[in-house]
Structure formats: C-alpha cells, structure tokens
Design a protein around this motif. Structure first.
Motif, mmCIF file in Angstrom:
data_model
loop_
_atom_site.group_PDB
_atom_site.id
_atom_site.type_symbol
_atom_site.label_atom_id
_atom_site.label_comp_id
_atom_site.label_asym_id
_atom_site.label_seq_id
_atom_site.Cartn_x
_atom_site.Cartn_y
_atom_site.Cartn_z
ATOM 1 N N ARG A 1 -18.582 8.494 0.905
ATOM 2 C CA ARG A 1 -19.406 9.750 1.175
ATOM 3 C C ARG A 1 -19.780 9.493 2.599
ATOM 4 O O ARG A 1 -19.978 8.479 3.425
ATOM 5 N N ARG A 2 -20.059 10.643 3.465
ATOM 6 C CA ARG A 2 -20.663 10.568 4.408
ATOM 7 C C ARG A 2 -21.757 9.785 4.813
ATOM 8 O O ARG A 2 -22.640 9.912 3.901
ATOM 9 N N GLY A 3 -21.964 8.825 5.741
ATOM 10 C CA GLY A 3 -22.900 8.016 5.962
ATOM 11 C C GLY A 3 -22.751 6.541 5.222
ATOM 12 O O GLY A 3 -23.620 5.672 5.588
ATOM 13 N N ASP A 4 -21.933 6.584 4.275
ATOM 14 C CA ASP A 4 -21.528 5.264 3.557
ATOM 15 C C ASP A 4 -21.211 4.190 4.528
ATOM 16 O O ASP A 4 -20.621 4.463 5.727
ATOM 17 N N VAL A 5 -21.687 2.786 4.687
ATOM 18 C CA VAL A 5 -21.165 1.724 5.263
ATOM 19 C C VAL A 5 -20.359 0.919 4.318
ATOM 20 O O VAL A 5 -20.931 0.352 3.505
ATOM 21 N N VAL A 6 -18.869 1.022 4.532
ATOM 22 C CA VAL A 6 -18.147 0.272 3.552
ATOM 23 C C VAL A 6 -17.625 -0.827 4.072
ATOM 24 O O VAL A 6 -16.964 -1.145 5.238
ATOM 25 N N LYS A 7 -17.546 -2.226 3.056
ATOM 26 C CA LYS A 7 -16.981 -3.339 3.419
ATOM 27 C C LYS A 7 -15.760 -3.433 2.771
ATOM 28 O O LYS A 7 -15.751 -3.433 1.634
ATOM 29 N N PHE A 8 -14.527 -3.226 3.477
ATOM 30 C CA PHE A 8 -13.263 -3.179 2.707
ATOM 31 C C PHE A 8 -12.817 -4.737 2.876
ATOM 32 O O PHE A 8 -12.792 -5.461 3.940
ATOM 33 N N VAL A 9 -12.476 -4.951 1.529
ATOM 34 C CA VAL A 9 -11.905 -6.483 1.495
ATOM 35 C C VAL A 9 -10.353 -6.431 1.325
ATOM 36 O O VAL A 9 -10.200 -5.964 0.095
ATOM 37 N N VAL A 10 -9.792 -6.762 2.266
ATOM 38 C CA VAL A 10 -8.258 -6.260 2.406
ATOM 39 C C VAL A 10 -7.555 -7.599 1.894
ATOM 40 O O VAL A 10 -7.555 -8.600 2.749
ATOM 41 N N GLU A 11 -6.846 -7.757 0.818
ATOM 42 C CA GLU A 11 -5.787 -8.545 0.602
ATOM 43 C C GLU A 11 -4.277 -8.285 0.596
ATOM 44 O O GLU A 11 -3.923 -7.482 0.101
ATOM 45 N N ASN A 12 -3.494 -9.151 1.407
ATOM 46 C CA ASN A 12 -2.112 -9.110 1.442
ATOM 47 C C ASN A 12 -1.708 -9.760 0.120
ATOM 48 O O ASN A 12 -1.494 -11.042 0.252
ATOM 49 N N VAL A 13 -1.210 -9.095 -0.740
ATOM 50 C CA VAL A 13 -0.606 -9.674 -1.956
ATOM 51 C C VAL A 13 0.845 -9.994 -1.866
ATOM 52 O O VAL A 13 1.859 -10.270 -2.657
ATOM 53 N N GLY A 14 1.395 -9.535 -0.673
ATOM 54 C CA GLY A 14 2.898 -9.420 -0.739
ATOM 55 C C GLY A 14 3.471 -10.599 0.197
ATOM 56 O O GLY A 14 2.733 -11.766 0.641
ATOM 57 N N SER B 1 -4.695 -7.087 10.740
ATOM 58 C CA SER B 1 -3.396 -7.578 10.319
ATOM 59 C C SER B 1 -3.426 -8.494 9.553
ATOM 60 O O SER B 1 -4.443 -9.605 9.721
ATOM 61 N N LEU B 2 -2.639 -8.730 8.520
ATOM 62 C CA LEU B 2 -2.858 -9.711 7.411
ATOM 63 C C LEU B 2 -1.229 -10.415 7.207
ATOM 64 O O LEU B 2 -0.268 -9.790 7.075
ATOM 65 N N LYS B 3 -1.268 -11.693 7.374
ATOM 66 C CA LYS B 3 -0.239 -12.362 6.995
ATOM 67 C C LYS B 3 -0.016 -12.451 5.504
ATOM 68 O O LYS B 3 -1.124 -12.280 4.706
ATOM 69 N N PRO B 4 0.949 -12.785 5.106
ATOM 70 C CA PRO B 4 1.232 -12.747 3.434
ATOM 71 C C PRO B 4 0.027 -13.951 2.848
ATOM 72 O O PRO B 4 -0.258 -14.909 3.489
ATOM 73 N N GLY B 5 -0.616 -13.483 1.811
ATOM 74 C CA GLY B 5 -1.863 -14.208 1.279
ATOM 75 C C GLY B 5 -3.005 -14.188 1.922
ATOM 76 O O GLY B 5 -3.899 -14.596 1.142
ATOM 77 N N GLN B 6 -3.251 -13.434 2.800
ATOM 78 C CA GLN B 6 -4.307 -13.758 3.586
ATOM 79 C C GLN B 6 -5.179 -12.295 3.382
ATOM 80 O O GLN B 6 -4.714 -11.392 2.748
ATOM 81 N N THR B 7 -6.674 -12.714 3.355
ATOM 82 C CA THR B 7 -7.580 -11.732 3.051
ATOM 83 C C THR B 7 -8.510 -11.516 4.273
ATOM 84 O O THR B 7 -8.804 -12.555 4.840
#
Length: 166
Positions: free
Chosen positions: A70-83, A123-129
């Motif tokens: 929602r507007r105003g949210d501060v989101v921490k995206f934890v992104v994992e490359n599972v490929g 940018s994520l290498k394979p297996g990287q978070t």
C-alpha cells in the motif's frame, strides 16, 4: 599549493584529529542516497513495515509470498534466485523498463548484458539471496512493475505488474 603539499596537509590534519578517519566513516550506519522515482524511493532497514519474499526461477517467474503493498509501505524484498541462471529483480514502471532495457541492450555500453545492482535493481547469481528495501510513497504512478531484465527474461514473461491501491 602543489599536490604533495595538499597531501601532507590533509594527512597532518587527519593525524591531528581535525578530520575524521576512514575508520570513523566506515563505522557510520549505511545511508540511503535521496533517489526519488515515479514509483517510490529506496529506504533504510530501520523503516521497514513489512517483508516480502520473492523467488526468481528458471521457469521465468517471480513468485511473491505476498503482494499486499500500500501507499506509504516500506517493504523489504528478500529475493532468492532458486534457478541455475542469473536473474535480476527490479522495481520500476513502464518508463523505467524502456530505459533499463535500452541500456542493457546497447552493445557498446559498459552495462550491456552485465549484472549490476542499483538503488532499485539487484542482480542475483544462481543460489544467491539479496535484499532491496523500497518506500512506496511520493508515487506519481500507481502501477509498479517488478521484473527481470536479463536479456530475454522479461520477454519470456519474467515480470509482474501490481497496482498500488488508493
């Protein structure tokens, strides 16, 4: 004053305690530079209001455990490359997409096809978070585009549009 004299003066001032040392600068908490986009801006960990986990896969999908933003949210995206292939996670809008894809495609560009991190891209290498923290305020567009711009990935469907309510 010549370069040698300037160096000696700065070194002397630093040793005398008149200037902060490199160690003092390195110990300061991380600071987010003020970058504002139509789709929000980077934020600090201390301001996070929610965490969303994202998986980037070789099936050319970004899978979110939640899309409640929602507007105003501060989101921490934890992104994992599972490929097994490299992937990106970018937050943007259609104007950012056009510019970023143009930069990535230019053969003479230092950016062409290269992995990189920016305030709104990891940018994520394979297996990287990696994490990306984003503040969804000051929005002049409510349609956000989450995407991977590794050449061919966006075209294969590796993106997700989301409309911020209200």
């Amino acid at each position: 004053m010549n370069i040698k004299g300037l160096f000696v003066a700065v070194l002397g001032a630093s040793l005398a305690g008149a200037l902060p040392t490199v160690t003092a600068w390195a110990q300061k908490p991380p600071m987010v530079m003020e970058h504002t986009f139509a789709f929000g801006r980077p934020a600090n960990e201390a301001d996070v209001t929610k965490t969303i986990h994202v998986q980037a896969s070789d099936q050319m999908r970004l899978t979110f455990d939640s899309t409640d933003i929602r507007r105003g949210d501060v989101v921490k995206f934890v992104v994992e490359n599972v490929g097994q292939a490299p992937h990106e996670f970018a937050i943007g809008d259609s104007a950012f997409r056009r510019e970023h894809q143009r930069e990535m495609a230019q053969p003479m560009s230092a950016m062409a096809g290269m992995a990189h991190d920016d305030v709104n891209v990891v940018s994520l290498k394979p297996g990287q978070t990696k994490t990306l923290i984003w503040r969804f305020d000051r929005l002049s567009t409510r349609t956000i585009l989450f995407a991977c711009y590794v050449p061919g990935h966006y075209e294969a469907g590796m993106y997700r549009r989301y409309r911020i309510p209200g």
